[in-house]
Write a protein that holds these residues in place. Sequence first.
Motif, PDB file in Angstrom:
ATOM      1  N   ASN A   1     -42.952 -33.466 -36.601  1.00 23.50           N
ATOM      2  CA  ASN A   1     -43.209 -34.440 -35.545  1.00 23.50           C
ATOM      3  C   ASN A   1     -42.682 -35.788 -36.001  1.00 23.50           C
ATOM      4  O   ASN A   1     -43.263 -36.435 -36.861  1.00 23.50           O
ATOM      5  CB  ASN A   1     -44.711 -34.501 -35.252  1.00 23.50           C
ATOM      6  CG  ASN A   1     -45.036 -35.405 -34.084  1.00 23.50           C
ATOM      7  OD1 ASN A   1     -44.190 -36.157 -33.606  1.00 23.50           O
ATOM      8  ND2 ASN A   1     -46.266 -35.331 -33.624  1.00 23.50           N
TER       9      ASN A   1
ATOM     10  N   THR B   1     -31.251 -30.078 -36.631  1.00 22.22           N
ATOM     11  CA  THR B   1     -31.753 -30.176 -35.247  1.00 22.22           C
ATOM     12  C   THR B   1     -33.163 -30.743 -35.204  1.00 22.22           C
ATOM     13  O   THR B   1     -33.534 -31.393 -34.233  1.00 22.22           O
ATOM     14  CB  THR B   1     -31.723 -28.809 -34.538  1.00 22.22           C
ATOM     15  OG1 THR B   1     -32.570 -27.896 -35.225  1.00 22.22           O
ATOM     16  CG2 THR B   1     -30.312 -28.264 -34.460  1.00 22.22           C
ATOM     17  N   ARG B   2     -33.950 -30.534 -36.242  1.00 24.57           N
ATOM     18  CA  ARG B   2     -35.336 -31.005 -36.265  1.00 24.57           C
ATOM     19  C   ARG B   2     -35.465 -32.474 -36.642  1.00 24.57           C
ATOM     20  O   ARG B   2     -36.447 -33.119 -36.308  1.00 24.57           O
ATOM     21  CB  ARG B   2     -36.148 -30.154 -37.242  1.00 24.57           C
ATOM     22  CG  ARG B   2     -36.288 -28.712 -36.775  1.00 24.57           C
ATOM     23  CD  ARG B   2     -36.926 -27.871 -37.842  1.00 24.57           C
ATOM     24  NE  ARG B   2     -37.075 -26.498 -37.384  1.00 24.57           N
ATOM     25  CZ  ARG B   2     -37.265 -25.475 -38.199  1.00 24.57           C
ATOM     26  NH1 ARG B   2     -37.333 -25.682 -39.510  1.00 24.57           N
ATOM     27  NH2 ARG B   2     -37.391 -24.267 -37.710  1.00 24.57           N
ATOM     28  N   TYR B   3     -34.518 -32.998 -37.375  1.00 22.88           N
ATOM     29  CA  TYR B   3     -34.557 -34.388 -37.839  1.00 22.88           C
ATOM     30  C   TYR B   3     -33.145 -34.948 -37.678  1.00 22.88           C
ATOM     31  O   TYR B   3     -32.411 -35.154 -38.644  1.00 22.88           O
ATOM     32  CB  TYR B   3     -34.992 -34.414 -39.304  1.00 22.88           C
ATOM     33  CG  TYR B   3     -35.500 -35.728 -39.840  1.00 22.88           C
ATOM     34  CD1 TYR B   3     -34.937 -36.948 -39.453  1.00 22.88           C
ATOM     35  CD2 TYR B   3     -36.522 -35.771 -40.777  1.00 22.88           C
ATOM     36  CE1 TYR B   3     -35.385 -38.143 -39.980  1.00 22.88           C
ATOM     37  CE2 TYR B   3     -36.979 -36.966 -41.314  1.00 22.88           C
ATOM     38  CZ  TYR B   3     -36.408 -38.137 -40.915  1.00 22.88           C
ATOM     39  OH  TYR B   3     -36.848 -39.339 -41.439  1.00 22.88           O
TER      40      TYR B   3
ATOM     41  N   LYS C   1     -31.179 -25.788 -39.377  1.00 20.70           N
ATOM     42  CA  LYS C   1     -32.442 -26.014 -38.652  1.00 20.70           C
ATOM     43  C   LYS C   1     -32.911 -27.456 -38.843  1.00 20.70           C
ATOM     44  O   LYS C   1     -33.350 -28.099 -37.898  1.00 20.70           O
ATOM     45  CB  LYS C   1     -33.511 -25.034 -39.125  1.00 20.70           C
ATOM     46  CG  LYS C   1     -33.259 -23.614 -38.684  1.00 20.70           C
ATOM     47  CD  LYS C   1     -34.315 -22.677 -39.242  1.00 20.70           C
ATOM     48  CE  LYS C   1     -33.989 -21.241 -38.854  1.00 20.70           C
ATOM     49  NZ  LYS C   1     -34.917 -20.297 -39.495  1.00 20.70           N
TER      50      LYS C   1
ATOM     51  N   ALA D   1     -38.464 -30.437 -42.839  1.00 18.59           N
ATOM     52  CA  ALA D   1     -37.754 -30.023 -41.616  1.00 18.59           C
ATOM     53  C   ALA D   1     -36.874 -28.798 -41.857  1.00 18.59           C
ATOM     54  O   ALA D   1     -36.475 -28.127 -40.907  1.00 18.59           O
ATOM     55  CB  ALA D   1     -36.909 -31.179 -41.084  1.00 18.59           C
TER      56      ALA D   1
ATOM     57  N   GLN E   1     -39.854 -25.956 -41.148  1.00 20.86           N
ATOM     58  CA  GLN E   1     -40.726 -25.935 -39.970  1.00 20.86           C
ATOM     59  C   GLN E   1     -40.424 -27.097 -39.038  1.00 20.86           C
ATOM     60  O   GLN E   1     -39.741 -28.051 -39.419  1.00 20.86           O
ATOM     61  CB  GLN E   1     -42.185 -25.980 -40.400  1.00 20.86           C
ATOM     62  CG  GLN E   1     -42.535 -27.216 -41.206  1.00 20.86           C
ATOM     63  CD  GLN E   1     -43.925 -27.183 -41.766  1.00 20.86           C
ATOM     64  OE1 GLN E   1     -44.829 -27.732 -41.159  1.00 20.86           O
ATOM     65  NE2 GLN E   1     -44.090 -26.532 -42.909  1.00 20.86           N
ATOM     66  N   GLN E   2     -40.937 -26.985 -37.825  1.00 24.68           N
ATOM     67  CA  GLN E   2     -40.833 -28.101 -36.885  1.00 24.68           C
ATOM     68  C   GLN E   2     -41.613 -29.281 -37.454  1.00 24.68           C
ATOM     69  O   GLN E   2     -42.654 -29.092 -38.089  1.00 24.68           O
ATOM     70  CB  GLN E   2     -41.427 -27.708 -35.519  1.00 24.68           C
ATOM     71  CG  GLN E   2     -40.631 -26.687 -34.771  1.00 24.68           C
ATOM     72  CD  GLN E   2     -39.286 -27.232 -34.292  1.00 24.68           C
ATOM     73  OE1 GLN E   2     -39.077 -28.427 -34.158  1.00 24.68           O
ATOM     74  NE2 GLN E   2     -38.364 -26.316 -34.057  1.00 24.68           N
TER      75      GLN E   2
END
Length: 179
Positions: free
Chosen positions: A120, A163-165, A160, A114, A117-118
């Motif tokens: 899921n 916010t992604r995880y 970053k 994370a 990169q983004q």
Amino acid sequence: MARKKSPSRTSKQKKYCFVVEGCTEENYINLLKRLYQNHKVGKLENNKGGSAKAVLQKAEKLISKYANEYLGYVLWFDKDTYFPQDCNLKKSLEAEKNVEIYMSVPCIEHWLLAHFQQINLLKENNCKFYVNKLKNDIPNYDKNDCYLLNRYIHTENIEKAITRYPKIGEIPNKYFLNH
């Protein structure tokens, strides 16, 4: 006549005791400690790559030994080492007012990914998948190499990752960034 000693202005502030599953978590916490000098980590216990159960048991021993000596206890382990038979111990520790438990799903490499990169969070792959994917961003990634994280992870990609995880992002956010 002896001078009366005034209380120290920099009296030791209570901090948190972290109990982590293995070297990667320990390396990551140490990286955060270097990047953010005003952290809230008082003690860092590495369970040497054990299981979630071993982390929970070690935390239980530390809590009974040190009680309120720490501001609280932060436990961090991977979901792939957590089994249903560990549920009762996890629940009893979660019931403690000063214990927070974080579980990387399925493993810390998903959290590390994370940073680059983004990701899921709704689709879970196995740890080997995330390790291999992480090698695109951290060449020669090795769980036990302390220096790899230092070279590739910095404050911008930590922000970053938060916010992604969001769940695991609470660790740097709560114990290193928010004072």
